[in-house]
Design a protein around this motif. Sequence first.
Motif, PDB file in Angstrom:
ATOM      1  N   GLU A  48       0.490 -10.629  -8.177  1.00 22.13           N
ATOM      2  CA  GLU A  48      -0.100  -9.330  -8.499  1.00 22.13           C
ATOM      3  C   GLU A  48      -0.832  -8.738  -7.303  1.00 22.13           C
ATOM      4  O   GLU A  48      -0.766  -7.530  -7.060  1.00 22.13           O
ATOM      5  CB  GLU A  48      -1.060  -9.463  -9.682  1.00 22.13           C
ATOM      6  CG  GLU A  48      -0.367  -9.745 -11.013  1.00 22.13           C
ATOM      7  CD  GLU A  48      -1.346  -9.709 -12.163  1.00 22.13           C
ATOM      8  OE1 GLU A  48      -2.525  -9.343 -11.948  1.00 22.13           O
ATOM      9  OE2 GLU A  48      -0.939 -10.041 -13.289  1.00 22.13           O
ATOM     10  N   ALA A  49      -1.557  -9.563  -6.574  1.00 25.19           N
ATOM     11  CA  ALA A  49      -2.308  -9.079  -5.414  1.00 25.19           C
ATOM     12  C   ALA A  49      -2.516 -10.230  -4.442  1.00 25.19           C
ATOM     13  O   ALA A  49      -2.686 -11.379  -4.848  1.00 25.19           O
ATOM     14  CB  ALA A  49      -3.654  -8.497  -5.831  1.00 25.19           C
ATOM     15  N   ILE A  50      -2.491  -9.918  -3.153  1.00 21.17           N
ATOM     16  CA  ILE A  50      -2.773 -10.911  -2.124  1.00 21.17           C
ATOM     17  C   ILE A  50      -4.289 -11.129  -2.077  1.00 21.17           C
ATOM     18  O   ILE A  50      -5.045 -10.171  -1.938  1.00 21.17           O
ATOM     19  CB  ILE A  50      -2.283 -10.428  -0.745  1.00 21.17           C
ATOM     20  CG1 ILE A  50      -0.765 -10.168  -0.767  1.00 21.17           C
ATOM     21  CG2 ILE A  50      -2.651 -11.421   0.334  1.00 21.17           C
ATOM     22  CD1 ILE A  50       0.086 -11.388  -0.952  1.00 21.17           C
ATOM     23  N   PRO A  51      -4.760 -12.360  -2.214  1.00 17.27           N
ATOM     24  CA  PRO A  51      -6.218 -12.602  -2.177  1.00 17.27           C
ATOM     25  C   PRO A  51      -6.813 -12.230  -0.819  1.00 17.27           C
ATOM     26  O   PRO A  51      -6.359 -12.704   0.230  1.00 17.27           O
ATOM     27  CB  PRO A  51      -6.330 -14.110  -2.421  1.00 17.27           C
ATOM     28  CG  PRO A  51      -5.041 -14.499  -3.080  1.00 17.27           C
ATOM     29  CD  PRO A  51      -4.003 -13.603  -2.484  1.00 17.27           C
ATOM     30  N   ARG A  52      -7.797 -11.357  -0.856  1.00 17.95           N
ATOM     31  CA  ARG A  52      -8.497 -10.947   0.351  1.00 17.95           C
ATOM     32  C   ARG A  52      -9.993 -10.899   0.079  1.00 17.95           C
ATOM     33  O   ARG A  52     -10.411 -10.780  -1.071  1.00 17.95           O
ATOM     34  CB  ARG A  52      -8.014  -9.577   0.844  1.00 17.95           C
ATOM     35  CG  ARG A  52      -6.553  -9.577   1.305  1.00 17.95           C
ATOM     36  CD  ARG A  52      -6.138  -8.247   1.895  1.00 17.95           C
ATOM     37  NE  ARG A  52      -4.752  -8.273   2.345  1.00 17.95           N
ATOM     38  CZ  ARG A  52      -4.350  -8.715   3.532  1.00 17.95           C
ATOM     39  NH1 ARG A  52      -5.252  -9.165   4.397  1.00 17.95           N
ATOM     40  NH2 ARG A  52      -3.074  -8.704   3.868  1.00 17.95           N
TER      41      ARG A  52
END
Length: 484
Positions: free
Chosen positions: A455-459
């Motif tokens: 869903e989203a790249i962890p940043r």
Amino acid sequence: MTVLDQVLTEHFARHRDAALVADTRGVLTGAELAGAAGRFAAEAAAWWNGTGATRRDGRVRVLVSAANSAAYVAAYAGILDAGAVPFLIDPALGGDEFSSVVESCGIDVVLHDRDLPATARPGARTELGGFRLTEVAGGPRPQLLAGTEVCRFTSGTSGTPNCIEFSGTAVRNAAVAWKEATALEPADRVLCFAGLFNGLAYNTSLLASILAGACLWLPSGLPSAGHVTRFLRELAPTRLVGFPALYEALLRKEGEVPELAGVRVALSSAAPLSEQTAQDLLRRHGLAVSNYYGIAEAGPLTFDPAPTPEGGLGLPLPGVRFRLDDGEIKVRSESMGSRYLNVPGAFERKVGADGFYATADEGFFDDQGSLHLRGRVGKALNIAGRKLDGEEIRRVVLDAGCADAVVFADRKNNGDPVLVAVVAGAGAPDERALRSWCHARLAAHKVPERFVRVEAIPRTSLGKLRMAAVQELFHEAIATSPAR
């Protein structure tokens, strides 16, 4: 009296009638900041003396986990006035990271403006200066250096954030160098959207503005185009400080933004501001952004008073010396941190006998003396003896319609290396389409063997990649996917 307490006391008095810090709730003059800091110091000291926190080693360790505000600055000054040590941290940290910091740094008290993570072990509580103060049970207590007055943290992109100890002299030197090199003046109005825990704001906006007698504005909320434009219109700032997401948001706003005309200095750091974004800002809005170079461990290092999209990161600040060793940037500054409190020996291994810190960044200086970055040392991916440029492959994957992507080397069950890509975005193609796209544009050995969609790249809140979390998502995905 510590170095920073003395500096703040002196400049609060020097600029007693000047508006020094402001937010949407009001403005504090130098005299008002001095009063608020003094009251905080007296009440906080009385409270933690009662809890017994001072009996550990005499210097209470206060983890500051809060959003930007004028009250934050007053509390920060009050902590220093009380003889305690502020540990400035990203309030967006996850529960495990938060608890790891508390345990590894021997934290006594948390100053916070939101509920603590469920992993915290709270003790006595009180309210003070618009914040909550909560006693916590830290772990083994590593000894602070005698000269340490402030602690800040690395971004934690590969695990628990490292706690950097700074002397008051180092913090003062960073602020003085920035004030002088950038010609910060009493008439300046600094609109800062970066968190004060981060070097972008801490080194360019907090103490530097107080030294100059300038007004530091600390808006709350995300830097959306509408939000930023409203503050530009109402405050007419002369300086704008934010991460690349702020400037990218301005480009998504249709039409002109005439409010930018009065901004003389625009600063960006942390994640790189792309050359294309810089060009578009200059073309559409006449805004030249200084994408300066600074690192958590060594402070602000460069500044370009006349930035261009392709002009690099600027010239060395006063007191900063650079050296290139086989392309690796090494730096020595008068604003350098002392060590990592919670990772013994790790900082020292990065500093040579001559005092130069190895940044692990690769770069060069152009004919005008401006610094340019090339990438990170040792970041080439090695797959079956072939060295690959992960950034080259990532750009191709992004061009396929992915909103974000990470390319890295992992290990198969038999220990063999494997090239993988983790992608995100509603428009990201499926694995078969991505592989076909890459085969059409890259040599076969550069095409990732595995693609995983998330869903989203962890940043981090600064936009920096959290590589450990990315790898964890990848391993979870392949563990639950059908055997291939």
